[in-house]
Motif scaffolding. Structure first.
Motif, PDB file in Angstrom:
ATOM      1  N   TRP A  17       0.829  -1.206   0.000  1.00 34.45           N
ATOM      2  CA  TRP A  17       0.000   0.000   0.000  1.00 34.45           C
ATOM      3  C   TRP A  17       0.871   1.267   0.000  1.00 34.45           C
ATOM      4  CZ3 TRP A  17      -0.485   3.836   3.770  1.00 34.45           C
ATOM      5  CH2 TRP A  17      -1.510   4.758   3.547  1.00 34.45           C
ATOM      6  N   ALA A  18       1.889   1.296   0.855  1.00 38.08           N
ATOM      7  CA  ALA A  18       2.770   2.461   0.946  1.00 38.08           C
ATOM      8  C   ALA A  18       3.560   2.648  -0.348  1.00 38.08           C
ATOM      9  CB  ALA A  18       3.710   2.310   2.135  1.00 38.08           C
ATOM     10  N   THR A  19       4.035   1.565  -0.940  1.00 38.60           N
ATOM     11  CA  THR A  19       4.798   1.663  -2.189  1.00 38.60           C
ATOM     12  C   THR A  19       3.919   2.206  -3.307  1.00 38.60           C
ATOM     13  OG1 THR A  19       6.143  -0.225  -1.489  1.00 38.60           O
ATOM     14  CG2 THR A  19       6.181   0.340  -3.823  1.00 38.60           C
ATOM     15  N   THR A  20       2.687   1.723  -3.390  1.00 42.31           N
ATOM     16  CA  THR A  20       1.762   2.196  -4.407  1.00 42.31           C
ATOM     17  C   THR A  20       1.483   3.682  -4.217  1.00 42.31           C
ATOM     18  OG1 THR A  20       0.738   0.012  -4.457  1.00 42.31           O
ATOM     19  CG2 THR A  20      -0.511   1.816  -5.442  1.00 42.31           C
ATOM     20  N   LYS A  21       1.255   4.092  -2.986  1.00 45.08           N
ATOM     21  CA  LYS A  21       0.962   5.489  -2.679  1.00 45.08           C
ATOM     22  C   LYS A  21       2.142   6.384  -3.042  1.00 45.08           C
ATOM     23  CE  LYS A  21      -2.170   7.768  -0.112  1.00 45.08           C
ATOM     24  NZ  LYS A  21      -3.479   8.048  -0.614  1.00 45.08           N
ATOM     25  N   VAL A  22       3.344   5.977  -2.700  1.00 48.71           N
ATOM     26  CA  VAL A  22       4.543   6.767  -2.990  1.00 48.71           C
ATOM     27  C   VAL A  22       4.771   6.856  -4.501  1.00 48.71           C
ATOM     28  CG1 VAL A  22       7.059   6.764  -2.781  1.00 48.71           C
ATOM     29  CG2 VAL A  22       5.650   6.377  -0.773  1.00 48.71           C
ATOM     30  N   ASN A  23       4.589   5.755  -5.216  1.00 49.24           N
ATOM     31  CA  ASN A  23       4.784   5.774  -6.672  1.00 49.24           C
ATOM     32  C   ASN A  23       3.778   6.699  -7.359  1.00 49.24           C
ATOM     33  OD1 ASN A  23       7.016   4.117  -6.771  1.00 49.24           O
ATOM     34  ND2 ASN A  23       5.799   2.242  -6.949  1.00 49.24           N
ATOM     35  N   ARG A  24       2.535   6.703  -6.906  1.00 48.89           N
ATOM     36  CA  ARG A  24       1.538   7.616  -7.481  1.00 48.89           C
ATOM     37  C   ARG A  24       1.932   9.070  -7.243  1.00 48.89           C
ATOM     38  NH1 ARG A  24      -4.138   4.861  -5.613  1.00 48.89           N
ATOM     39  NH2 ARG A  24      -4.044   3.063  -7.004  1.00 48.89           N
ATOM     40  N   LYS A  25       2.395   9.369  -6.040  1.00 50.98           N
ATOM     41  CA  LYS A  25       2.792  10.738  -5.711  1.00 50.98           C
ATOM     42  C   LYS A  25       4.008  11.158  -6.528  1.00 50.98           C
ATOM     43  CE  LYS A  25       1.056  13.125  -3.014  1.00 50.98           C
ATOM     44  NZ  LYS A  25       0.005  14.126  -3.247  1.00 50.98           N
ATOM     45  N   ILE A  26       4.939  10.244  -6.745  1.00 50.01           N
ATOM     46  CA  ILE A  26       6.130  10.558  -7.549  1.00 50.01           C
ATOM     47  C   ILE A  26       5.727  10.854  -8.996  1.00 50.01           C
ATOM     48  CG2 ILE A  26       8.207   9.523  -8.541  1.00 50.01           C
ATOM     49  CD1 ILE A  26       8.710   8.199  -5.839  1.00 50.01           C
ATOM     50  N   LYS A  27       4.787  10.061  -9.532  1.00 49.72           N
ATOM     51  CA  LYS A  27       4.320  10.312 -10.890  1.00 49.72           C
ATOM     52  C   LYS A  27       3.611  11.665 -10.992  1.00 49.72           C
ATOM     53  CE  LYS A  27       3.917   5.554 -12.394  1.00 49.72           C
ATOM     54  NZ  LYS A  27       3.013   4.459 -12.776  1.00 49.72           N
ATOM     55  N   GLN A  28       2.896  12.056  -9.942  1.00 53.11           N
ATOM     56  CA  GLN A  28       2.213  13.349  -9.945  1.00 53.11           C
ATOM     57  C   GLN A  28       3.197  14.514  -9.895  1.00 53.11           C
ATOM     58  OE1 GLN A  28      -0.508  13.400  -6.668  1.00 53.11           O
ATOM     59  NE2 GLN A  28      -2.082  12.232  -7.751  1.00 53.11           N
ATOM     60  N   LEU A  29       4.369  14.287  -9.338  1.00 53.66           N
ATOM     61  CA  LEU A  29       5.339  15.358  -9.168  1.00 53.66           C
ATOM     62  C   LEU A  29       6.395  15.411 -10.270  1.00 53.66           C
ATOM     63  CD1 LEU A  29       5.824  15.196  -5.298  1.00 53.66           C
ATOM     64  CD2 LEU A  29       4.449  16.802  -6.624  1.00 53.66           C
ATOM     65  N   THR A  30       6.231  14.638 -11.326  1.00 52.70           N
ATOM     66  CA  THR A  30       7.177  14.725 -12.440  1.00 52.70           C
ATOM     67  C   THR A  30       6.936  16.047 -13.174  1.00 52.70           C
ATOM     68  OG1 THR A  30       5.672  13.602 -13.952  1.00 52.70           O
ATOM     69  CG2 THR A  30       7.269  12.211 -12.773  1.00 52.70           C
ATOM     70  N   PRO A  31       7.959  16.588 -13.828  1.00 53.43           N
ATOM     71  CA  PRO A  31       7.795  17.870 -14.538  1.00 53.43           C
ATOM     72  C   PRO A  31       6.691  17.839 -15.598  1.00 53.43           C
ATOM     73  CG  PRO A  31      10.125  17.340 -14.340  1.00 53.43           C
ATOM     74  CD  PRO A  31       9.360  16.158 -13.833  1.00 53.43           C
ATOM     75  N   GLU A  32       6.567  16.730 -16.320  1.00 53.84           N
ATOM     76  CA  GLU A  32       5.527  16.630 -17.339  1.00 53.84           C
ATOM     77  C   GLU A  32       4.138  16.696 -16.719  1.00 53.84           C
ATOM     78  OE1 GLU A  32       7.899  14.176 -17.031  1.00 53.84           O
ATOM     79  OE2 GLU A  32       9.256  14.917 -18.581  1.00 53.84           O
ATOM     80  N   SER A  33       3.947  15.981 -15.614  1.00 55.05           N
ATOM     81  CA  SER A  33       2.660  15.973 -14.947  1.00 55.05           C
ATOM     82  C   SER A  33       2.335  17.353 -14.369  1.00 55.05           C
ATOM     83  CB  SER A  33       2.649  14.923 -13.840  1.00 55.05           C
ATOM     84  OG  SER A  33       1.436  14.945 -13.142  1.00 55.05           O
ATOM     85  N   LEU A  34       3.342  17.994 -13.769  1.00 56.83           N
ATOM     86  CA  LEU A  34       3.127  19.328 -13.221  1.00 56.83           C
ATOM     87  C   LEU A  34       2.795  20.335 -14.325  1.00 56.83           C
ATOM     88  CD1 LEU A  34       5.953  19.529 -10.531  1.00 56.83           C
ATOM     89  CD2 LEU A  34       3.501  19.280 -10.149  1.00 56.83           C
TER      90      LEU A  34
END
Length: 122
Positions: A17-34
């Motif tokens: 659960w924690a790994t999934t949550k962290v990976n989603r947050k990392i994807k949200q914080l990529t320059p392309e996503s931002l």
């Protein structure tokens, strides 16, 4: 034995659960996503500003119509417009009985004989 199996399973589930949550947050914080989110927010803000401007314009048109109605400017637009232009072209002030509006010095404007308080009619 069952106790160890339970805690092992609970720990593994919490890790997944924690790994999934962290990976989603990392994807949200990529320059392309931002950049994509910023562009979406800018477009949304632009639409809101456009809607606001259209609302203001509609309000202006409505208020102008109300004022024109109250002042009687919308009664006969064909007659009101040429008379006003003729008065302005002749240099006469229609509110002072047709007396000249300007003196010989074109930069000097005669003061009217009446004082107008714009708050009187409210």
């Amino acid at each position: 034995m069952f106790r160890r199996t339970f805690w092992f399973t609970a720990g593994a589930a919490a890790g997944v659960w924690a790994t999934t949550k962290v990976n989603r947050k990392i994807k949200q914080l990529t320059p392309e996503s931002l950049a994509a989110r910023a562009a979406d927010k800018a477009i949304e803000a632009g639409h809101r500003v456009k809607d606001f401007a259209l609302d203001v314009r509609d309000g202006m048109v409505q208020r102008e119509a109300e004022l024109g109605e109250a002042l009687g400017l919308n009664a006969d637009p064909e007659l009101a417009s040429p008379r006003r232009l003729a008065a302005l072209e002749s240099g006469e002030d229609p509110q002072r009985g047709g007396t000249p509006k300007y003196s010989k010095n074109p930069t000097y404007v005669e003061r009217s004989t009446y004082s107008y308080n714009r708050n009187e009619d409210h």
